[in-house]
Design a protein around this motif. Structure first.
Motif, PDB file in Angstrom:
ATOM      1  N   LEU A 198     -59.004  -7.742 -25.037  1.00  0.00           N
ATOM      2  CA  LEU A 198     -57.842  -7.019 -25.546  1.00  0.00           C
ATOM      3  C   LEU A 198     -57.875  -6.928 -27.069  1.00  0.00           C
ATOM      4  N   PHE A 199     -58.219  -8.036 -27.723  1.00  0.00           N
ATOM      5  CA  PHE A 199     -58.286  -8.028 -29.184  1.00  0.00           C
ATOM      6  C   PHE A 199     -59.367  -7.067 -29.677  1.00  0.00           C
ATOM      7  N   ARG A 200     -60.455  -6.955 -28.918  1.00  0.00           N
ATOM      8  CA  ARG A 200     -61.498  -5.995 -29.293  1.00  0.00           C
ATOM      9  C   ARG A 200     -60.941  -4.572 -29.270  1.00  0.00           C
ATOM     10  N   ILE A 201     -60.179  -4.256 -28.242  1.00  0.00           N
ATOM     11  CA  ILE A 201     -59.574  -2.925 -28.130  1.00  0.00           C
ATOM     12  C   ILE A 201     -58.568  -2.700 -29.257  1.00  0.00           C
ATOM     13  N   ILE A 202     -57.762  -3.729 -29.553  1.00  0.00           N
ATOM     14  CA  ILE A 202     -56.769  -3.601 -30.629  1.00  0.00           C
ATOM     15  C   ILE A 202     -57.455  -3.321 -31.961  1.00  0.00           C
ATOM     16  N   ASN A 203     -58.520  -4.047 -32.249  1.00  0.00           N
ATOM     17  CA  ASN A 203     -59.239  -3.818 -33.507  1.00  0.00           C
ATOM     18  C   ASN A 203     -59.868  -2.429 -33.551  1.00  0.00           C
ATOM     19  N   GLN A 204     -60.301  -1.950 -32.408  1.00  0.00           N
ATOM     20  CA  GLN A 204     -60.856  -0.599 -32.332  1.00  0.00           C
ATOM     21  C   GLN A 204     -59.767   0.444 -32.622  1.00  0.00           C
ATOM     22  N   ILE A 212     -49.833  -0.571 -34.466  1.00  0.00           N
ATOM     23  CA  ILE A 212     -49.475  -1.359 -33.279  1.00  0.00           C
ATOM     24  C   ILE A 212     -48.356  -2.345 -33.616  1.00  0.00           C
ATOM     25  N   VAL A 213     -47.278  -2.293 -32.839  1.00  0.00           N
ATOM     26  CA  VAL A 213     -46.234  -3.327 -32.904  1.00  0.00           C
ATOM     27  C   VAL A 213     -46.528  -4.306 -31.779  1.00  0.00           C
ATOM     28  N   TYR A 214     -46.731  -5.569 -32.138  1.00  0.00           N
ATOM     29  CA  TYR A 214     -47.227  -6.574 -31.203  1.00  0.00           C
ATOM     30  C   TYR A 214     -46.156  -7.652 -31.041  1.00  0.00           C
ATOM     31  N   ILE A 215     -45.534  -7.697 -29.854  1.00  0.00           N
ATOM     32  CA  ILE A 215     -44.482  -8.679 -29.572  1.00  0.00           C
ATOM     33  C   ILE A 215     -45.088  -9.843 -28.790  1.00  0.00           C
ATOM     34  N   SER A 216     -44.935 -11.053 -29.297  1.00  0.00           N
ATOM     35  CA  SER A 216     -45.478 -12.219 -28.603  1.00  0.00           C
ATOM     36  C   SER A 216     -44.787 -13.481 -29.084  1.00  0.00           C
ATOM     37  N   HIS A 217     -44.740 -14.488 -28.185  1.00  0.00           N
ATOM     38  CA  HIS A 217     -44.235 -15.820 -28.559  1.00  0.00           C
ATOM     39  C   HIS A 217     -45.366 -16.738 -29.013  1.00  0.00           C
ATOM     40  N   ARG A 218     -46.611 -16.305 -28.881  1.00  0.00           N
ATOM     41  CA  ARG A 218     -47.749 -17.178 -29.168  1.00  0.00           C
ATOM     42  C   ARG A 218     -48.115 -17.084 -30.649  1.00  0.00           C
ATOM     43  N   MET A 219     -47.716 -18.101 -31.391  1.00  0.00           N
ATOM     44  CA  MET A 219     -47.863 -18.065 -32.841  1.00  0.00           C
ATOM     45  C   MET A 219     -49.327 -18.011 -33.292  1.00  0.00           C
ATOM     46  N   GLU A 220     -50.180 -18.828 -32.655  1.00  0.00           N
ATOM     47  CA  GLU A 220     -51.592 -18.839 -33.070  1.00  0.00           C
ATOM     48  C   GLU A 220     -52.226 -17.464 -32.872  1.00  0.00           C
ATOM     49  N   GLU A 221     -51.808 -16.799 -31.808  1.00  0.00           N
ATOM     50  CA  GLU A 221     -52.305 -15.466 -31.497  1.00  0.00           C
ATOM     51  C   GLU A 221     -51.899 -14.469 -32.585  1.00  0.00           C
ATOM     52  N   LEU A 222     -50.653 -14.555 -33.013  1.00  0.00           N
ATOM     53  CA  LEU A 222     -50.156 -13.637 -34.038  1.00  0.00           C
ATOM     54  C   LEU A 222     -50.879 -13.845 -35.359  1.00  0.00           C
ATOM     55  N   LYS A 223     -51.140 -15.101 -35.679  1.00  0.00           N
ATOM     56  CA  LYS A 223     -51.850 -15.395 -36.933  1.00  0.00           C
ATOM     57  C   LYS A 223     -53.234 -14.752 -36.922  1.00  0.00           C
ATOM     58  N   ARG A 224     -53.805 -14.661 -35.751  1.00  0.00           N
ATOM     59  CA  ARG A 224     -55.167 -14.141 -35.658  1.00  0.00           C
ATOM     60  C   ARG A 224     -55.221 -12.607 -35.685  1.00  0.00           C
ATOM     61  N   ILE A 225     -54.275 -11.942 -35.025  1.00  0.00           N
ATOM     62  CA  ILE A 225     -54.429 -10.507 -34.786  1.00  0.00           C
ATOM     63  C   ILE A 225     -53.593  -9.630 -35.712  1.00  0.00           C
ATOM     64  N   SER A 226     -52.500 -10.164 -36.297  1.00  0.00           N
ATOM     65  CA  SER A 226     -51.576  -9.286 -37.029  1.00  0.00           C
ATOM     66  C   SER A 226     -51.849  -9.260 -38.528  1.00  0.00           C
ATOM     67  N   ASP A 227     -51.363  -8.185 -39.173  1.00  0.00           N
ATOM     68  CA  ASP A 227     -51.443  -8.038 -40.631  1.00  0.00           C
ATOM     69  C   ASP A 227     -50.157  -8.513 -41.305  1.00  0.00           C
ATOM     70  N   ARG A 228     -49.013  -8.136 -40.708  1.00  0.00           N
ATOM     71  CA  ARG A 228     -47.721  -8.595 -41.210  1.00  0.00           C
ATOM     72  C   ARG A 228     -46.863  -9.027 -40.027  1.00  0.00           C
ATOM     73  N   ILE A 229     -45.809  -9.778 -40.316  1.00  0.00           N
ATOM     74  CA  ILE A 229     -44.910 -10.284 -39.276  1.00  0.00           C
ATOM     75  C   ILE A 229     -43.472  -9.960 -39.672  1.00  0.00           C
ATOM     76  N   THR A 230     -42.773  -9.246 -38.776  1.00  0.00           N
ATOM     77  CA  THR A 230     -41.343  -8.989 -38.967  1.00  0.00           C
ATOM     78  C   THR A 230     -40.570  -9.947 -38.072  1.00  0.00           C
ATOM     79  N   VAL A 231     -39.603 -10.646 -38.672  1.00  0.00           N
ATOM     80  CA  VAL A 231     -38.834 -11.667 -37.964  1.00  0.00           C
ATOM     81  C   VAL A 231     -37.408 -11.170 -37.734  1.00  0.00           C
ATOM     82  N   MET A 232     -36.915 -11.342 -36.506  1.00  0.00           N
ATOM     83  CA  MET A 232     -35.524 -11.021 -36.173  1.00  0.00           C
ATOM     84  C   MET A 232     -34.823 -12.262 -35.640  1.00  0.00           C
ATOM     85  N   ARG A 233     -33.522 -12.322 -35.876  1.00  0.00           N
ATOM     86  CA  ARG A 233     -32.725 -13.439 -35.358  1.00  0.00           C
ATOM     87  C   ARG A 233     -31.297 -12.966 -35.116  1.00  0.00           C
ATOM     88  N   ASP A 234     -30.789 -13.211 -33.925  1.00  0.00           N
ATOM     89  CA  ASP A 234     -29.409 -12.869 -33.570  1.00  0.00           C
ATOM     90  C   ASP A 234     -29.079 -11.411 -33.861  1.00  0.00           C
TER      91      ASP A 234
END
Length: 516
Positions: A198-204, A212-234
Motif C-alpha cells: 500500500l505504501f508503494r502505491i501511495i508513494n507512486q 492524499i488525506v490519510y486517516i489513521s490511529h497508528r502513530m508510527e505509520e503516520l510518521k513514516r508515510i505523511s508529510d504534514r499532520i493536521t490534528v483535530m479535537r472535539d
C-alpha cells in the motif's frame, strides 16, 4: 493554537512548493443537539500525504464527509485549486476529483475487478444496449498497469484478499481522474507485507501529484508515510505540523488535550507465583503445535507474533471455541475439560475476541442487556422472568466503574465508540466474575485516548488479582503492558521473554524463527 487567515495563507505558501488542491476554511456543521464542527480547516497540496488525526468523535470523518458531498456544510468555504466550489452530493465531489476509500470497502463481491471499477460507466457497443466487455477489461487493465498491479481485471472481487480489494478501490478512484484521495484507516486489516505494498502505491500516487488525506490511529505509520499532520479535537482544528520535526508524544498531546495514563514500570510489579492456568502440549491441526505455558495470578502475559502465527487459535482452543486434538489444561492446579465456551466460562475464563462486534456484542441490543449476557441466570426469576431492576443496577455500576461513555444504559451498543464497546465487553466478563481474561487485540480500531483507558483498566484488573492473556500485533503495546511475553511462529511458541529481556528486536527474532 488556531491561526488567522493571513497566517494560514503564509503557512500554505511557505510549506508547499506545489499548488494547493483542496482548501477548507471556517467549516461549521450542526446535527440535532450537537455542534459537530467549529470553524474547522484543512489544506492539501498536490503530491502531499496529509495525515488527519484525532480521537474518535474529534470530527475527522464529518469534515471528510463534507469534502466528499455526503454531508453539506452549514458555514465556511471550500476551494479546489483556488476556485470556490459547492459540493452538494457525492457525484459532485467525484466530478471535482475528490474520492474517498472507506474503512468498510464498498465493492460488489460477485462482480469482476473491471465491472467494479467502471460500474455505471461501462463502455458499450454502438447501439448502447450491451456492455463492451473487451473494452471494459482493456480500460481496467490500463489502470492496473499504471499502478504496477499484477491483477487480471476479469477476476471476481470475492476471490481477492482485503489488501487487493483496497487496491481495486484506489484504481476505481483514479478512474474518476481523482486528484484528491481520502483514505480512512487503510491498513486496519492488512498484514505487514500488504502495508508495504500500500505504501508503494501511495508513494507512486504522490509522485504523480495526487494529494492524499490519510486517516489513521497508528502513530508510527503516520510518521513514516505523511508529510504534514493536521490534528483535530472535539470538533475543532488544533494545528497542522510538519511530520519530520514533530514527535509522537507532541501529536498525542494535541489530540487528547489531557495527560495520558502511563503504565507503571512492569519491572517493579510483583506478580504472584501462584499459577492460575497451565496449558501443556496443546495441539490443534497445523494451527496449534505442542503449545505449553502458564499464567500467574495478577499477571499480564503478552502473546506476540506475526499474523497467522497461531495466537488467536490458542486462545480459541483454551476457551473451547475450537476443539483441540490433544493437550491438558489445568485451572488452579486441577485438570479441566473444556469442550465449549460455556465450560470455559464455568471455570472462570472470559474471552474478548478481536472481532468484538461479531463475537463479543449484540450490537442491536442496549448496554444494559449486553453487560448481563454472560450472567443472565443471575437475573432470572422463577419461570424465567428477568429481574430488570437488578440488571439495570448492575449495568449502571459497570458503566460508572469502567467510565463507559454512553448517554444511558438503554443506548444501543452499535452507537458507542469502539473503545466504549470494548469496555461493555469487559463489563460483561467482570459481572460474570471471571478470574482469567483473554484479550485478543484489545485496542484494535480505537483511538489513542481510548487505548490508554484500556491500558489503565488492564493494569487495574491485574492489580486486583485478575490474570490476563493479552494478544496484540502492536509491539509497543506488548512491551508496554506485559510482565512476560510468549512469542509464536507458525503455530509454535518459539520464545519466552521477561519484561527485562523484551525488545522489539528480540520479539521479531522469535516471531520469524521457523522450527521444522
Amino acid at each position: 493554537m488556531n491561526k488567522g487567515h493571513d497566517e494560514l495563507e503564509h503557512e500554505v505558501r511557505s510549506t508547499m512548493s506545489e499548488e494547493v488542491l483542496l482548501r477548507m476554511e471556517g467549516i461549521e456543521k450542526h446535527f440535532p443537539g450537537v455542534h459537530a464542527l467549529h470553524q474547522c480547516r484543512l489544506t492539501l497540496a498536490a503530491g502531499e500525504v496529509l495525515a488527519l488525526v484525532g480521537e474518535n468523535g474529534a470530527g475527522k470523518s464529518t469534515l471528510m464527509k463534507i469534502a466528499t458531498g455526503v454531508y453539506q456544510k452549514d458555514e465556511g468555504n471550500i476551494f479546489i485549486k483556488g476556485r470556490e466550489v459547492s459540493i452538494p452530493h457525492t457525484r459532485a465531489a467525484q466530478q471535482l476529483g475528490i474520492s474517498m476509500i472507506h474503512q468498510e470497502l464498498n465493492l460488489m463481491p460477485d462482480l469482476t475487478i473491471a465491472q467494479n471499477i467502471f460500474i455505471g460507466r461501462e463502455p458499450r457497443h454502438g447501439i448502447k444496449l450491451f456492455v463492451d466487455e473487451r473494452k471494459l477489461n482493456e480500460q481496467a487493465q490500463r489502470l492496473l498497469d499504471q499502478m504496477n498491479l499484477q491483477l487480471d481485471p476479469r477476476t471476481m472481487v470475492a476471490d481477492l484478499t482485503v489488501a487487493k480489494q483496497q487496491m481495486v478501490e484506489i484504481a476505481k478512484a483514479l478512474s474518476f481522474q481523482s486528484e484528491v484521495l481520502i483514505m480512512d484507516e487503510p491498513t486496519a486489516a492488512l498484514t505487514h507485507a500488504e502495508i508495504e505494498e500500500l505504501f508503494r502505491i501511495i508513494n507512486q500516487l504522490r509522485a504523480r501529484g495526487v494529494g492524499i488525506v490519510y486517516i489513521s490511529h497508528r502513530m508510527e505509520e503516520l510518521k513514516r508515510i505523511s508529510d504534514r499532520i493536521t490534528v483535530m479535537r472535539d470538533g475543532r482544528y488544533i494545528d497542522t505540523v510538519p511530520t519530520a520535526t514533530t514527535t509522537i508524544d507532541q501529536i498525542i498531546s494535541m489530540m487528547v488535550g489531557r495527560e495520558l495514563y502511563v503504565s507503571p514500570n512492569q519491572q517493579a510489579t510483583n506478580t504472584s507465583p501462584t499459577k492460575v492456568l497451565e496449558v501443556s502440549k496443546l495441539n490443534r491441526g497445523s494451527a496449534v503445535k505442542d503449545v505449553s505455558f502458564h499464567l500467574a495470578k495478577g499477571e499480564i502475559l503478552g502473546f506476540a507474533g506475526l499474523m497467522g502465527a497461531g495466537r488467536t487459535e490458542v486462545a480459541r482452543a483454551i476457551f473451547g471455541a475450537d476443539a483441540i486434538d490433544s493437550g491438558d489444561i489445568r485451572i488452579h492446579g486441577q485438570q479441566v475439560r473444556i469442550q465449549a465456551p460455556h465450560d470455559a466460562v464455568r471455570h472462570g475464563i472470559g474471552y474478548l475476541s478481536e472481532d468484538r462486534k461479531r463475537y463479543g456484542l449484540m450490537v442491536d441490543m442496549d448496554v444494559k442487556m449486553n453487560i448481563a449476557l454472560a450472567s443472565y441466570r443471575k437475573a432470572r426469576r422463577v419461570f424465567g422472568w428477568m429481574r430488570d431492576g437488578v440488571i439495570a443496577q448492575t449495568a449502571q455500576h459497570y458503566v460508572e466503574a469502567l467510565q463507559i461513555k454512553t448517554p444511558t444504559i438503554h443506548q444501543q451498543v452499535k452507537f458507542l465508540s469502539g473503545g466504549n464497546q470494548q469496555k461493555v465487553v469487559i463489563g460483561k466478563w467482570l459481572h460474570r466474575n471471571c478470574d482469567i481474561l483473554i484479550f485478543d487485540e484489545p485496542t484494535r480500531g480505537i483511538d489513542v485516548g481510548a487505548k490508554t483507558e484500556i491500558y489503565k483498566l488492564l493494569d487495574d484488573l491485574a492489580a486486583q488479582g485478575k490474570s490476563i492473556i493479552m494478544i496484540s500485533s502492536e509491539l509497543p503495546e506488548i512491551l508496554r503492558m506485559s510482565h512476560r511475553i510468549m512469542v509464536m511462529c507458525e503455530g509454535r511458541i518459539t520464545g519466552e521473554l521477561t519484561q527485562q529481556e523484551a525488545t522489539q528486536e528480540a520479539i521479531m527474532k522469535f516471531a520469524t524463527m521457523r522450527i521444522s
